[in-house]
Design an enzyme around this catalytic site. Structure first.
Site, PDB file in Angstrom:
ATOM      1  N   GLY A   1       9.923   9.552  -4.178  1.00 52.63           N
ATOM      2  CA  GLY A   1       9.802  10.967  -4.727  1.00 52.63           C
ATOM      3  C   GLY A   1       9.134  10.800  -6.102  1.00 52.63           C
ATOM      4  O   GLY A   1       9.129   9.867  -7.036  1.00 52.63           O
TER       5      GLY A   1
ATOM      6  N   HIS B   1       8.868  13.205  -1.162  1.00 53.07           N
ATOM      7  CA  HIS B   1       8.732  14.505  -1.654  1.00 53.07           C
ATOM      8  C   HIS B   1       8.096  14.588  -3.252  1.00 53.07           C
ATOM      9  O   HIS B   1       8.646  13.581  -3.818  1.00 53.07           O
ATOM     10  CB  HIS B   1      10.439  15.147  -1.883  1.00 53.07           C
ATOM     11  N   ASP B   2       7.525  15.476  -3.460  1.00 54.23           N
ATOM     12  CA  ASP B   2       7.107  15.983  -4.857  1.00 54.23           C
ATOM     13  C   ASP B   2       5.885  14.963  -5.204  1.00 54.23           C
ATOM     14  O   ASP B   2       5.613  14.883  -6.499  1.00 54.23           O
ATOM     15  CB  ASP B   2       7.993  15.907  -5.793  1.00 54.23           C
TER      16      ASP B   2
END
Length: 259
Positions: free
Chosen positions: A137, A119-120
């Site tokens: 992440g 994520h991100d």
């Protein structure tokens, strides 16, 4: 072009020539550009944008919810550019509201089997992630990076442009642009400039010479980084590549790997 066994949410928008293989699943608020192929049993999660001429192989997972215990199903996104190849069992997770709100993968990238983009993350263009290369992440991978098999990148770390990382390397600190890095005792260790890669990508002899001088001053002259950077700026003028390297080091929050 769409196999009858595929499951596609009514809110998904697919270009007319998109191919969708058997038993693929495409979630809500998904858009897929022309020329893209979605393989058998692939899952395209909610809130995902995929550009043109991508090949998403069978058994991949793109746009799944993040592996973040704080995530509560908020609308966050996965955005993928054009001309990417995502091989079987690779995974790309969407962003979080506490991060960028999106995971971004650029164009012309190759994500080999079992690679993972958490994520991100922000992955640039012309990146190669070999088998089982893994990004935690909030990782940033700049353009023209090659990550060998089984490379693992710690959260919030950045790998600079034109870097090559050897297989099995653990990356906990930022890796400056133009370098080769392999495993050290505790973290990645710089092994010099990625000279072959730079020559193949058309860097001039003058630029490569300036980068060699910069590397020696940074890592072989026994100077503290601020003093080394000051000396380089005094000696090398009007070289965009050198200035980019120095700026990268100065803005690094995690600190950089050393030679």
């Amino acid at each position: 072009m769409i196999h009858p066994s595929a499951l596609i949410e009514p809110s998904a928008r697919l270009a007319p020539d998109v191919e969708v293989g058997p038993y693929a699943i495409i979630g809500k608020q998904v858009s897929i550009g022309k020329g893209t192929k979605i393989g058998a049993h692939a899952v395209i999660g909610d809130w995902t944008e995929i550009g043109e001429n991508n090949h998403i192989f069978h058994q991949t997972s793109v746009g799944a919810p993040p592996q973040d215990l704080k995530y509560r199903g908020e609308e966050t996104w996965t955005r993928i550019g054009d001309n990417n190849m995502v091989r079987e069992f690779a995974t790309i997770h969407r962003g979080t509201v506490s991060g960028h709100g999106e995971t971004v993968v650029g164009s012309n990238n190759l994500l080999m089997a079992y690679s993972h983009v958490a994520h991100d993350c922000r992955v640039g263009n012309n990146v190669v992630m070999a088998n089982v290369a893994t990004l935690a992440g909030h990782v940033t991978i700049e353009d023209h990076v090659i990550l060998g098999g089984l490379v693992a990148v710690h959260q919030f770390a950045t790998v600079g442009a034109h870097v090559m990382v050897g297989g099995g390397t653990l990356i906990g600190l930022d890796i400056p642009p133009y370098m080769i890095a392999t495993s050290g005792k505790r973290d990645a260790k710089l092994r010099g400039l990625n000279l072959i890669g730079l020559k193949r990508r058309g860097f001039t002899d003058e630029v490569i010479s300036n980068l060699k001088k910069t590397y020696k001053t940074l890592f072989m002259a026994g100077l503290k980084l601020p003093d080394a950077i000051a000396r380089i700026r005094a000696e090398i003028k009007e070289c965009t590549e050198v200035e980019y390297l120095l700026d990268f080091i100065e803005r690094s929050e995690r600190g950089i790997c050393r030679g």
